[in-house]
Design a protein around this motif. Structure first.
Motif, PDB file in Angstrom:
ATOM      1  N   ARG A  10       0.762  -1.297   0.024  1.00 56.82           N
ATOM      2  CA  ARG A  10       0.042  -0.146   0.139  1.00 56.82           C
ATOM      3  C   ARG A  10       0.890   1.285   0.021  1.00 56.82           C
ATOM      4  O   ARG A  10       1.671   1.347   0.751  1.00 56.82           O
ATOM      5  N   VAL A  13      -1.314   6.190  -4.083  1.00 58.65           N
ATOM      6  CA  VAL A  13      -1.250   6.182  -5.752  1.00 58.65           C
ATOM      7  C   VAL A  13      -1.973   7.530  -6.368  1.00 58.65           C
ATOM      8  O   VAL A  13      -3.206   8.026  -5.847  1.00 58.65           O
ATOM      9  N   ALA A 151      -5.377  -3.617  -0.925  1.00 57.19           N
ATOM     10  CA  ALA A 151      -4.085  -3.993  -1.352  1.00 57.19           C
ATOM     11  C   ALA A 151      -3.825  -5.405  -1.542  1.00 57.19           C
ATOM     12  O   ALA A 151      -3.190  -5.954  -2.318  1.00 57.19           O
ATOM     13  N   ASP A 156      -5.114  -0.541  -5.809  1.00 58.38           N
ATOM     14  CA  ASP A 156      -4.375   0.581  -5.143  1.00 58.38           C
ATOM     15  C   ASP A 156      -5.402   1.706  -4.605  1.00 58.38           C
ATOM     16  O   ASP A 156      -6.392   1.554  -4.969  1.00 58.38           O
ATOM     17  N   GLU A 191      -3.042   1.318 -10.348  1.00 60.03           N
ATOM     18  CA  GLU A 191      -2.151   2.417 -10.492  1.00 60.03           C
ATOM     19  C   GLU A 191      -1.932   2.408 -12.131  1.00 60.03           C
ATOM     20  O   GLU A 191      -1.693   1.585 -12.631  1.00 60.03           O
ATOM     21  N   ASN A 198       3.636   7.847  -9.441  1.00 63.71           N
ATOM     22  CA  ASN A 198       3.282   6.688  -8.651  1.00 63.71           C
ATOM     23  C   ASN A 198       4.698   5.908  -8.112  1.00 63.71           C
ATOM     24  O   ASN A 198       4.596   5.190  -7.418  1.00 63.71           O
TER      25      ASN A 198
END
Ligand SMILES: Cc1cc2nc3c(=O)[nH]c(=O)nc-3n(C[C@H](O)[C@H](O)[C@H](O)COP(=O)(O)O)c2cc1C
Length: 215
Positions: A10, A13, A151, A156, A191, A198
């Motif tokens: 985690r 993002v 996660a 994300d 993501e 990111n």
């Protein structure tokens, strides 16, 4: 996924791909989040998840409202001066860290924020307007369990005040009464892997900066 792998996977993002989040995944992470402990099992949290057309309407409003909106967050943002020296140092370190990291594309963060980080789903965390601090604690723990469960399923996320900057609009668009406040939003999705933002990772303090163990 092993628990610690989910904790380490985690991270916030700030640019999601267009891939949608399935309803099955949303329901599974909510089922995990509701196992969060709360003061005397009060469970004062409320969760509204927006996606599809509903979220597009909110996104359009967010993009056009920009800085000019008179609307203010219902949970007042922490002012630097009220954080004490440790918080102030960490916030400055984080801000200069992310600004340096994004120096090749300095507008990216503001652009991504304006479009709600392009999240295909946003989970809005609400608590009763007349809440004790412990309800805020419970809601934060609920949010963290939600993100870790996300996660664990390969999703994300980002917890962000950005999502709740215009609560008047959110109350209307999501049909939420005045007895609840929008505390925070959690963007959910997958993501965009080639987005530079990111790749940024926020640092953490060493244990000896915040931990005391007394035998
Ligand atoms: C209550 C809260 C509000 C936040 N609001 C924002 C925000 O508005 N915009 C943003 O880019 N990040 C926001 N964040 C994300 C933090 O910047 C991030 O959690 C922190 O830098 C640590 O990074 P990590 O989540 O990648 O581990 C928020 C986090 C929390 C817990």
């Amino acid at each position: 996924m092993e628990f610690l792998d989910a904790v380490k996977k985690r991270h916030s993002v700030r640019d999601f791909s267009e891939r949608e989040v399935s309803r099955e995944d949303l329901l599974a992470i909510v089922d995990a989040a509701k196992l969060t402990p709360s003061w005397a099992n009060s469970q004062t949290w409320k969760l509204v998840i927006a996606s599809g057309q509903t979220l597009e309407k909110i996104r359009r409003h967010h993009e056009s409202a920009g800085q000019e909106s008179q609307d203010t967050p219902e949970v007042p943002p922490l002012h630097r001066d009220t954080m004490g020296p440790v918080g102030m140092k960490n916030v400055s370190g984080w801000m200069s860290g992310i600004n340096d990291f994004m120096s090749k594309d300095p507008q990216a963060m503001a652009k991504d924020a304006a479009s709600l980080y392009n999240a295909p789903a946003v989970a809005y965390l609400l608590m009763p307007r007349a809440s004790a601090l412990y309800s805020a604690y419970d809601l934060g723990a609920f949010g963290q369990t939600l993100m870790l469960a996300a996660a664990d399923r390969g999703l994300d996320s980002i917890p962000a005040m950005e999502y709740v900057l215009h609560p008047k609009f959110l109350h209307e668009a999501l049909d939420v009464g005045d007895d609840y406040v929008f505390a925070l939003g959690i963007g959910l999705g997958y993501e965009k892997e080639d987005a530079m933002i990111n790749q940024f990772r926020a640092s953490r303090m060493d244990n000896d900066e915040f931990l005391t163990i007394k035998d």
